[in-house]
Design a protein around this motif. Sequence first.
Motif, PDB file in Angstrom:
ATOM      1  N   HIS A 167       0.911  -1.243  -0.030  1.00 21.96           N
ATOM      2  CA  HIS A 167      -0.224  -0.135  -0.005  1.00 21.96           C
ATOM      3  C   HIS A 167       0.903   1.091  -0.149  1.00 21.96           C
ATOM      4  N   SER A 168       0.428   2.394  -0.284  1.00 22.77           N
ATOM      5  CA  SER A 168       1.096   3.728  -0.565  1.00 22.77           C
ATOM      6  C   SER A 168       1.130   4.138   0.727  1.00 22.77           C
ATOM      7  N   ARG A 169       2.086   5.216   0.989  1.00 27.68           N
ATOM      8  CA  ARG A 169       1.930   5.949   2.239  1.00 27.68           C
ATOM      9  C   ARG A 169       0.689   6.418   2.569  1.00 27.68           C
ATOM     10  N   LYS A 170       0.023   7.045   1.495  1.00 27.36           N
ATOM     11  CA  LYS A 170      -1.316   7.907   1.597  1.00 27.36           C
ATOM     12  C   LYS A 170      -2.065   6.706   2.199  1.00 27.36           C
ATOM     13  N   GLN A 171      -2.339   5.476   1.411  1.00 24.42           N
ATOM     14  CA  GLN A 171      -3.117   4.651   2.059  1.00 24.42           C
ATOM     15  C   GLN A 171      -3.054   4.115   3.435  1.00 24.42           C
ATOM     16  N   GLU A 172      -1.804   3.981   3.860  1.00 24.93           N
ATOM     17  CA  GLU A 172      -1.557   3.767   5.078  1.00 24.93           C
ATOM     18  C   GLU A 172      -1.944   4.701   5.977  1.00 24.93           C
ATOM     19  N   SER A 173      -1.604   6.081   6.009  1.00 30.45           N
ATOM     20  CA  SER A 173      -2.038   6.983   6.621  1.00 30.45           C
ATOM     21  C   SER A 173      -3.595   7.205   6.723  1.00 30.45           C
ATOM     22  N   PHE A 198      -8.410   6.024   9.977  1.00 33.96           N
ATOM     23  CA  PHE A 198      -9.794   5.092  10.138  1.00 33.96           C
ATOM     24  C   PHE A 198      -9.530   4.276  11.427  1.00 33.96           C
ATOM     25  N   SER A 199      -8.360   3.640  11.698  1.00 33.22           N
ATOM     26  CA  SER A 199      -8.253   2.900  13.038  1.00 33.22           C
ATOM     27  C   SER A 199      -8.541   3.773  14.405  1.00 33.22           C
ATOM     28  N   TYR A 200      -8.107   4.966  14.349  1.00 30.82           N
ATOM     29  CA  TYR A 200      -8.153   5.762  15.350  1.00 30.82           C
ATOM     30  C   TYR A 200      -9.801   6.152  15.527  1.00 30.82           C
ATOM     31  N   ASP A 201     -10.452   6.511  14.393  1.00 32.23           N
ATOM     32  CA  ASP A 201     -11.831   6.982  14.273  1.00 32.23           C
ATOM     33  C   ASP A 201     -12.695   5.773  14.800  1.00 32.23           C
ATOM     34  N   PHE A 202     -12.332   4.570  14.318  1.00 25.00           N
ATOM     35  CA  PHE A 202     -12.828   3.373  14.804  1.00 25.00           C
ATOM     36  C   PHE A 202     -13.005   3.050  16.134  1.00 25.00           C
ATOM     37  N   GLY A 221     -15.970   3.582  21.345  1.00 26.31           N
ATOM     38  CA  GLY A 221     -15.800   3.667  22.854  1.00 26.31           C
ATOM     39  C   GLY A 221     -14.358   3.015  23.338  1.00 26.31           C
ATOM     40  N   TYR A 222     -13.451   2.779  22.404  1.00 24.00           N
ATOM     41  CA  TYR A 222     -12.501   2.045  22.945  1.00 24.00           C
ATOM     42  C   TYR A 222     -11.053   3.102  23.196  1.00 24.00           C
ATOM     43  N   ASP A 223     -10.497   2.879  24.064  1.00 23.72           N
ATOM     44  CA  ASP A 223      -9.196   3.541  24.255  1.00 23.72           C
ATOM     45  C   ASP A 223      -8.301   3.857  23.141  1.00 23.72           C
ATOM     46  N   VAL A 224      -8.567   5.434  22.723  1.00 19.99           N
ATOM     47  CA  VAL A 224      -7.875   5.763  21.424  1.00 19.99           C
ATOM     48  C   VAL A 224      -6.197   5.558  21.503  1.00 19.99           C
ATOM     49  N   ASN A 225      -5.785   5.734  23.001  1.00 15.06           N
ATOM     50  CA  ASN A 225      -4.411   5.497  23.299  1.00 15.06           C
ATOM     51  C   ASN A 225      -3.767   4.367  22.965  1.00 15.06           C
ATOM     52  N   ALA A 226      -4.537   3.418  22.644  1.00 14.64           N
ATOM     53  CA  ALA A 226      -4.116   2.093  22.320  1.00 14.64           C
ATOM     54  C   ALA A 226      -3.255   2.173  20.779  1.00 14.64           C
ATOM     55  N   VAL A 227      -3.848   2.977  19.992  1.00 15.57           N
ATOM     56  CA  VAL A 227      -3.379   3.240  18.665  1.00 15.57           C
ATOM     57  C   VAL A 227      -2.005   3.720  18.791  1.00 15.57           C
ATOM     58  N   LYS A 280       6.851   7.664  13.841  1.00 10.55           N
ATOM     59  CA  LYS A 280       6.084   8.729  13.461  1.00 10.55           C
ATOM     60  C   LYS A 280       4.713   8.728  13.740  1.00 10.55           C
ATOM     61  N   ARG A 281       4.055   7.167  13.235  1.00 13.43           N
ATOM     62  CA  ARG A 281       2.713   6.926  13.293  1.00 13.43           C
ATOM     63  C   ARG A 281       2.176   6.957  14.909  1.00 13.43           C
ATOM     64  N   ALA A 282       3.065   6.618  15.697  1.00 15.26           N
ATOM     65  CA  ALA A 282       2.537   6.752  17.016  1.00 15.26           C
ATOM     66  C   ALA A 282       2.615   8.054  17.403  1.00 15.26           C
ATOM     67  N   ASP A 283       3.438   8.924  16.926  1.00  9.69           N
ATOM     68  CA  ASP A 283       3.421  10.361  17.472  1.00  9.69           C
ATOM     69  C   ASP A 283       2.485  10.829  16.761  1.00  9.69           C
ATOM     70  N   ASP A 284       1.886  10.682  15.833  1.00 14.87           N
ATOM     71  CA  ASP A 284       0.748  11.121  15.234  1.00 14.87           C
ATOM     72  C   ASP A 284      -0.590  10.716  16.032  1.00 14.87           C
ATOM     73  N   ALA A 285      -0.578   9.605  16.525  1.00 16.59           N
ATOM     74  CA  ALA A 285      -1.841   9.198  16.982  1.00 16.59           C
ATOM     75  C   ALA A 285      -1.833   9.893  18.492  1.00 16.59           C
ATOM     76  N   LYS A 286      -0.789  10.147  19.096  1.00 19.72           N
ATOM     77  CA  LYS A 286      -0.195  10.709  20.373  1.00 19.72           C
ATOM     78  C   LYS A 286      -0.852  12.291  20.276  1.00 19.72           C
ATOM     79  N   LYS A 287      -0.414  13.042  18.989  1.00 17.84           N
ATOM     80  CA  LYS A 287      -0.835  14.145  19.065  1.00 17.84           C
ATOM     81  C   LYS A 287      -2.299  14.316  18.574  1.00 17.84           C
ATOM     82  N   ARG A 288      -2.948  13.575  18.135  1.00 16.29           N
ATOM     83  CA  ARG A 288      -4.546  13.817  17.689  1.00 16.29           C
ATOM     84  C   ARG A 288      -5.266  13.554  19.132  1.00 16.29           C
ATOM     85  N   ALA A 289      -4.701  12.471  19.915  1.00 17.66           N
ATOM     86  CA  ALA A 289      -5.367  12.253  21.004  1.00 17.66           C
ATOM     87  C   ALA A 289      -5.327  13.455  22.095  1.00 17.66           C
TER      88      ALA A 289
END
Length: 289
Positions: A185-191, A196-200, A205-211, A242-251
């Motif tokens: 998959h492309s970087r864009k598709q992975e992103s 989608f995972s965070y929104d899911f 009602g799950y803990d988004v910090n698990a992302v 970086k993906r972990a950082d992005d999830a943390k930043k959004r949370a």
Amino acid sequence: MRKRFIVLGILLTVFSFSEMNAQKLSYKTMGALGKGVSGFTFSDADAAALAKESVAELDANNPVAGPEDGYSIRLNRLFGKHISSEGVNLNYKVYVVKDINAFACADGSVRVFAGLMNIMDDNELLAVIGHEIGHVVNHDTRDAIKAAYKKEALLDAASSQSGNIEILTGSQLGKIGSAMIDSKHSRKQESQADTFSYDFMKKNGYDVNAVESAFRILQNLSEGAESSFMTKMMSSHPDSGKRADDAKKRATKEGLYKAYVQQKIDNTAPVKAKTATKTTAKKATAKKK
């Protein structure tokens, strides 16, 4: 499964398996697609038909956890309520292998490896599954199979000119299967799948910090014994840190961030209570005098 599956599907792609033999796609399935793929058109139904055939081959050649297995019981408990997501019907199984992986396919099949379930708790596992569902909902898996078909069909001049899939040889069909396995998959598709995972997680009602936590686990793996291989395989994907950082930043932005503490991981089947055996009392026999 003796052949090694090293990198998690969340990092790579549907069918991104290392050192696996190409799966043959039957003439029956390809012929059934008929005019649907003529001229290289490729609908969701076409992609699903090809994916279903390939997944059936994978299931037949790998150890699948039975319904009474602890891995199946755990996955069913977590994932059973999400078999229909965003209009996509999903099916799921566990491959009882030590390797760390998970993947999703265009027909809605999701396969999780026992090795992944051994290192991630319920929330982290749901974050990974949410990512894989994202690839299906976003049509990434359909596009991967479409690209594989077009690439291999064009190798044959006659096929290219007629656009008729039925004249593909068995060898070409094998190459299509191999191309699907090796696709990324492309970087864009992975992103987008990460989003989608965070929104899911948030929606259900799950803990988004698990992302973030799931990506930290992958980051630690990439810095371990498999680091050189992981670096090579992740060259076309965002790094886990970086993906972990992005999830943390959004949370943090949403006021939801809290350092995640991994919960207990239990893949054992519940012990069934033994049924008490009934003892029949022997009737005393009166002795004759």
